[in-house]
Structure formats: structure tokens, C-alpha cells
Design a protein around this motif. Structure first.
Motif, PDB file in Angstrom:
ATOM      1  N   SER A 108      32.363 -60.177  30.831  1.00 32.98           N
ATOM      2  CA  SER A 108      31.724 -61.440  30.457  1.00 32.98           C
ATOM      3  C   SER A 108      30.210 -61.287  30.421  1.00 32.98           C
ATOM      4  O   SER A 108      29.544 -61.750  29.486  1.00 32.98           O
ATOM      5  CB  SER A 108      32.126 -62.541  31.436  1.00 32.98           C
ATOM      6  N   ASP A 109      29.663 -60.633  31.435  1.00 32.47           N
ATOM      7  CA  ASP A 109      28.205 -60.427  31.502  1.00 32.47           C
ATOM      8  C   ASP A 109      27.700 -59.631  30.300  1.00 32.47           C
ATOM      9  O   ASP A 109      26.637 -59.927  29.749  1.00 32.47           O
ATOM     10  CB  ASP A 109      27.828 -59.690  32.790  1.00 32.47           C
ATOM     11  N   ILE A 110      28.447 -58.607  29.909  1.00 31.30           N
ATOM     12  CA  ILE A 110      28.043 -57.779  28.759  1.00 31.30           C
ATOM     13  C   ILE A 110      27.996 -58.625  27.492  1.00 31.30           C
ATOM     14  O   ILE A 110      27.030 -58.573  26.728  1.00 31.30           O
ATOM     15  CB  ILE A 110      29.013 -56.592  28.578  1.00 31.30           C
ATOM     16  N   ILE A 111      29.032 -59.407  27.280  1.00 30.98           N
ATOM     17  CA  ILE A 111      29.096 -60.231  26.069  1.00 30.98           C
ATOM     18  C   ILE A 111      27.983 -61.271  26.061  1.00 30.98           C
ATOM     19  O   ILE A 111      27.302 -61.469  25.043  1.00 30.98           O
ATOM     20  CB  ILE A 111      30.476 -60.892  25.942  1.00 30.98           C
ATOM     21  N   HIS A 117      19.677 -60.213  24.549  1.00 31.60           N
ATOM     22  CA  HIS A 117      19.380 -58.777  24.629  1.00 31.60           C
ATOM     23  C   HIS A 117      18.242 -58.461  25.601  1.00 31.60           C
ATOM     24  O   HIS A 117      17.425 -57.578  25.358  1.00 31.60           O
ATOM     25  CB  HIS A 117      19.070 -58.207  23.242  1.00 31.60           C
ATOM     26  N   HIS A 118      18.197 -59.201  26.706  1.00 30.67           N
ATOM     27  CA  HIS A 118      17.193 -58.921  27.727  1.00 30.67           C
ATOM     28  C   HIS A 118      17.689 -57.811  28.641  1.00 30.67           C
ATOM     29  O   HIS A 118      18.887 -57.546  28.728  1.00 30.67           O
ATOM     30  CB  HIS A 118      16.891 -60.188  28.535  1.00 30.67           C
ATOM     31  N   ILE A 119      16.771 -57.193  29.347  1.00 31.11           N
ATOM     32  CA  ILE A 119      17.131 -56.081  30.220  1.00 31.11           C
ATOM     33  C   ILE A 119      17.986 -56.573  31.383  1.00 31.11           C
ATOM     34  O   ILE A 119      17.807 -57.684  31.884  1.00 31.11           O
ATOM     35  CB  ILE A 119      15.874 -55.347  30.730  1.00 31.11           C
ATOM     36  N   SER A 120      18.926 -55.742  31.785  1.00 30.97           N
ATOM     37  CA  SER A 120      19.833 -56.066  32.881  1.00 30.97           C
ATOM     38  C   SER A 120      19.674 -55.048  34.009  1.00 30.97           C
ATOM     39  O   SER A 120      19.230 -53.921  33.783  1.00 30.97           O
ATOM     40  CB  SER A 120      21.282 -56.048  32.371  1.00 30.97           C
ATOM     41  N   GLU A 121      20.067 -55.441  35.201  1.00 32.38           N
ATOM     42  CA  GLU A 121      20.078 -54.508  36.325  1.00 32.38           C
ATOM     43  C   GLU A 121      21.242 -53.528  36.198  1.00 32.38           C
ATOM     44  O   GLU A 121      21.251 -52.495  36.859  1.00 32.38           O
ATOM     45  CB  GLU A 121      20.180 -55.275  37.651  1.00 32.38           C
ATOM     46  N   GLN A 123      23.210 -50.881  34.031  1.00 37.69           N
ATOM     47  CA  GLN A 123      22.964 -50.022  32.884  1.00 37.69           C
ATOM     48  C   GLN A 123      24.087 -50.065  31.848  1.00 37.69           C
ATOM     49  O   GLN A 123      23.839 -49.840  30.658  1.00 37.69           O
ATOM     50  CB  GLN A 123      22.733 -48.573  33.343  1.00 37.69           C
ATOM     51  N   ASP A 124      25.314 -50.355  32.266  1.00 33.62           N
ATOM     52  CA  ASP A 124      26.384 -50.501  31.291  1.00 33.62           C
ATOM     53  C   ASP A 124      26.057 -51.631  30.315  1.00 33.62           C
ATOM     54  O   ASP A 124      26.318 -51.530  29.107  1.00 33.62           O
ATOM     55  CB  ASP A 124      27.725 -50.793  31.978  1.00 33.62           C
ATOM     56  N   VAL A 125      25.496 -52.705  30.836  1.00 35.58           N
ATOM     57  CA  VAL A 125      25.079 -53.831  29.996  1.00 35.58           C
ATOM     58  C   VAL A 125      23.991 -53.385  29.029  1.00 35.58           C
ATOM     59  O   VAL A 125      24.029 -53.679  27.829  1.00 35.58           O
ATOM     60  CB  VAL A 125      24.579 -55.014  30.852  1.00 35.58           C
ATOM     61  N   ASN A 126      23.015 -52.637  29.539  1.00 37.22           N
ATOM     62  CA  ASN A 126      21.901 -52.185  28.705  1.00 37.22           C
ATOM     63  C   ASN A 126      22.351 -51.225  27.606  1.00 37.22           C
ATOM     64  O   ASN A 126      21.875 -51.308  26.472  1.00 37.22           O
ATOM     65  CB  ASN A 126      20.825 -51.525  29.573  1.00 37.22           C
ATOM     66  N   TYR A 127      23.253 -50.334  27.935  1.00 36.23           N
ATOM     67  CA  TYR A 127      23.759 -49.420  26.906  1.00 36.23           C
ATOM     68  C   TYR A 127      24.496 -50.193  25.818  1.00 36.23           C
ATOM     69  O   TYR A 127      24.378 -49.880  24.631  1.00 36.23           O
ATOM     70  CB  TYR A 127      24.683 -48.362  27.522  1.00 36.23           C
ATOM     71  N   PHE A 128      25.236 -51.202  26.225  1.00 34.42           N
ATOM     72  CA  PHE A 128      25.976 -51.980  25.236  1.00 34.42           C
ATOM     73  C   PHE A 128      25.034 -52.761  24.329  1.00 34.42           C
ATOM     74  O   PHE A 128      25.187 -52.736  23.093  1.00 34.42           O
ATOM     75  CB  PHE A 128      26.952 -52.948  25.918  1.00 34.42           C
ATOM     76  N   THR A 129      24.082 -53.475  24.901  1.00 33.89           N
ATOM     77  CA  THR A 129      23.178 -54.271  24.065  1.00 33.89           C
ATOM     78  C   THR A 129      22.319 -53.378  23.183  1.00 33.89           C
ATOM     79  O   THR A 129      22.001 -53.744  22.046  1.00 33.89           O
ATOM     80  CB  THR A 129      22.306 -55.208  24.914  1.00 33.89           C
ATOM     81  N   ASP A 130      21.954 -52.209  23.680  1.00 31.32           N
ATOM     82  CA  ASP A 130      21.200 -51.262  22.849  1.00 31.32           C
ATOM     83  C   ASP A 130      22.046 -50.800  21.663  1.00 31.32           C
ATOM     84  O   ASP A 130      21.574 -50.754  20.520  1.00 31.32           O
ATOM     85  CB  ASP A 130      20.768 -50.046  23.670  1.00 31.32           C
ATOM     86  N   PHE A 180      14.857 -51.513  22.867  1.00 29.24           N
ATOM     87  CA  PHE A 180      15.929 -50.716  23.485  1.00 29.24           C
ATOM     88  C   PHE A 180      15.582 -50.396  24.927  1.00 29.24           C
ATOM     89  O   PHE A 180      14.511 -49.877  25.228  1.00 29.24           O
ATOM     90  CB  PHE A 180      16.155 -49.449  22.662  1.00 29.24           C
ATOM     91  N   LYS A 181      16.506 -50.696  25.826  1.00 31.10           N
ATOM     92  CA  LYS A 181      16.236 -50.643  27.263  1.00 31.10           C
ATOM     93  C   LYS A 181      16.573 -49.297  27.907  1.00 31.10           C
ATOM     94  O   LYS A 181      16.160 -49.019  29.030  1.00 31.10           O
ATOM     95  CB  LYS A 181      17.037 -51.739  27.972  1.00 31.10           C
ATOM     96  N   THR A 182      17.357 -48.488  27.208  1.00 33.12           N
ATOM     97  CA  THR A 182      17.770 -47.193  27.769  1.00 33.12           C
ATOM     98  C   THR A 182      17.015 -46.067  27.079  1.00 33.12           C
ATOM     99  O   THR A 182      16.613 -46.189  25.912  1.00 33.12           O
ATOM    100  CB  THR A 182      19.288 -46.974  27.583  1.00 33.12           C
ATOM    101  N   ASN A 183      16.821 -44.983  27.800  1.00 31.09           N
ATOM    102  CA  ASN A 183      16.032 -43.869  27.264  1.00 31.09           C
ATOM    103  C   ASN A 183      16.598 -43.329  25.960  1.00 31.09           C
ATOM    104  O   ASN A 183      15.856 -43.060  25.008  1.00 31.09           O
ATOM    105  CB  ASN A 183      15.943 -42.737  28.294  1.00 31.09           C
ATOM    106  N   TYR A 184      17.905 -43.166  25.912  1.00 34.91           N
ATOM    107  CA  TYR A 184      18.526 -42.573  24.725  1.00 34.91           C
ATOM    108  C   TYR A 184      18.207 -43.382  23.467  1.00 34.91           C
ATOM    109  O   TYR A 184      17.732 -42.839  22.462  1.00 34.91           O
ATOM    110  CB  TYR A 184      20.039 -42.462  24.901  1.00 34.91           C
ATOM    111  N   PHE A 185      18.477 -44.670  23.501  1.00 37.01           N
ATOM    112  CA  PHE A 185      18.268 -45.495  22.314  1.00 37.01           C
ATOM    113  C   PHE A 185      16.792 -45.742  22.054  1.00 37.01           C
ATOM    114  O   PHE A 185      16.357 -45.783  20.894  1.00 37.01           O
ATOM    115  CB  PHE A 185      19.027 -46.815  22.447  1.00 37.01           C
TER     116      PHE A 185
END
Length: 206
Positions: A108-111, A117-121, A123-130, A180-185
Motif C-alpha cells: 500500500s505504501d509503495i502504491i 514520488h517523494h523520498i521514503s525511508e 528503499q524498496d519504495v524509492n526503487y519503485f517510484t524511481d 530519482f532518489k536511488t543512486n542507480y536511477f
């Protein structure tokens, strides 16, 4: 491809083939509605292709996949509660599969995170939104096809209303310290994304 991914996911939680088939047909039919020009099965495929690149960094891969299939389950360009309704559907499905409540809450949190698309604590959420925003950093021909399809989804609005609203959304992303909140993206897509966004703004402003 998507059906195989969904089948592999669901069979971890139920052996009922009728349930599996009903869930898949529902997802396929919903994302194939004629008003969906961007938020359709092709978007889910693109999202998966981006997520698979960071699978080793994601802690709960199954929940991320559930979020993938349900994050745009409800999509109405004239409504403001699509994410909330989609999250409700995901919770309903995951509860029916007797999935742990904390994992259901994560889905639910991811969706819900795809709304701003704000940053989350988490990282699974951040990877998804990215990954959900990865189209912004694609080559121009793909980005152009994306924003033209989004315009088709908002065909109910005349240009003067749509363009002003779209420019506001695009500036929201440009003004973010980082889209994009994660290094990869961030490393792979940030610069190109902001260039694409500005180019679309320029076109809409003419």
C-alpha cells in the motif's frame, strides 16, 4: 511475459488456479481499457524491465511485484484518488492471499508513494517510484511518445487547461532536488530527465 511473472508470483501464495486466472484476467482487462494510452500493460512491462535491473537491491521483491501489477489498477484522468483506490484494491487482493499484514502495508505504501514520488525511508519504495518515473529519463523519441499518450488520456481537457496543468506537473519534477532518489536511477537518468522535461515545457509554452 507479464502473465508468466504474475503466475509465478501468485502460485507462491495459492494453488487455486481459478483464483490465479481470475486475478490475471482482471488485471489484463483493466489495463487494456480503451482510455489507457500510457497507463497500460506496456507501462507495466517497462516498469518491470527497470526494476529487474535493481532486483538485487530490493528487500521484498514479491511485494514490489504486487505493487507493479496494482499501482495503476484504478486510473481515471478526471479523478484525484487513483492511487488511494489502487492501494485499496491491492490490500484487498493481498489479504485474500493471507499475506502478512506488514507486507500488505508495504505494498500500500509503495502504491501511495507514486502520487507524489517523494523520498521514503524505505528503499524498496524509492526503487519503485524511481522505476515508475524512468520514462522521464528515456531517449527523446520514447519520451515524446509518452507525453503524447498522456495527452490522449486527458483528451477531455482543452489545450489551454491541459497545458497549464501539465507545465505545473513538469515544473514540480524539475524543482525537486532530485527526481530519482536511488543512486542507480539518479546516475543513469537524472540529467536526461530534466532535459526532457524542460523540452516539453518549451513545446507547451509556444
Amino acid at each position: 511475459m507479464l502473465k508468466n511473472i504474475f503466475t509465478s508470483l501468485i502460485t507462491k501464495y495459492t494453488n487455486d488456479q481459478e483464483v490465479l486466472e481470475l486475478l490475471w484476467v482482471d488485471i489484463s482487462k483493466t489495463h487494456s481499457q480503451k482510455n489507457r494510452h500510457y497507463h497500460n500493460l506496456s507501462h507495466l512491462e517497462n516498469l518491470f524491465q527497470n526494476l529487474i535491473m535493481v532486483q538485487d537491491k530490493i528487500k521484498d521483491w514479491d511485494i514490489v511485484l504486487f505493487a507493479l501489477f496494482y499501482h495503476d489498477y484504478v486510473y481515471n484522468a478526471r479523478k484525484q484518488n487513483n492511487e488511494e483506490k489502487s492501494a485499496q484494491k491491492a490490500v484487498e487482493v493481498l489479504n485474500s492471499l493471507s499475506i502478512d499484514k506488514n507486507r500488505v502495508a508495504l505494498c500500500s505504501d509503495i502504491i501511495l508513494a507514486t502520487k507524489g514520488h517523494h523520498i521514503s525511508e524505505n528503499q524498496d519504495v524509492n526503487y519503485f517510484t524511481d522505476a515508475d518515473l524512468s520514462i522521464l529519463g528515456s531517449d527523446w523519441k520514447y519520451y515524446e511518445a509518452y507525453f503524447k499518450n498522456v495527452r490522449k488520456e486527458y483528451k477531455y481537457y482543452p489545450d489551454f487547461i491541459y497545458n497549464n496543468g501539465r507545465i505545473k506537473v513538469l515544473n514540480h519534477f524539475i524543482d525537486m532536488p532530485a527526481i530519482f532518489k536511488t543512486n542507480y536511477f539518479n546516475q543513469n537518468l537524472e540529467v536526461k530527465a530534466k532535459r526532457n522535461l524542460q523540452q516539453e515545457i518549451d513545446l507547451l509554452s509556444k
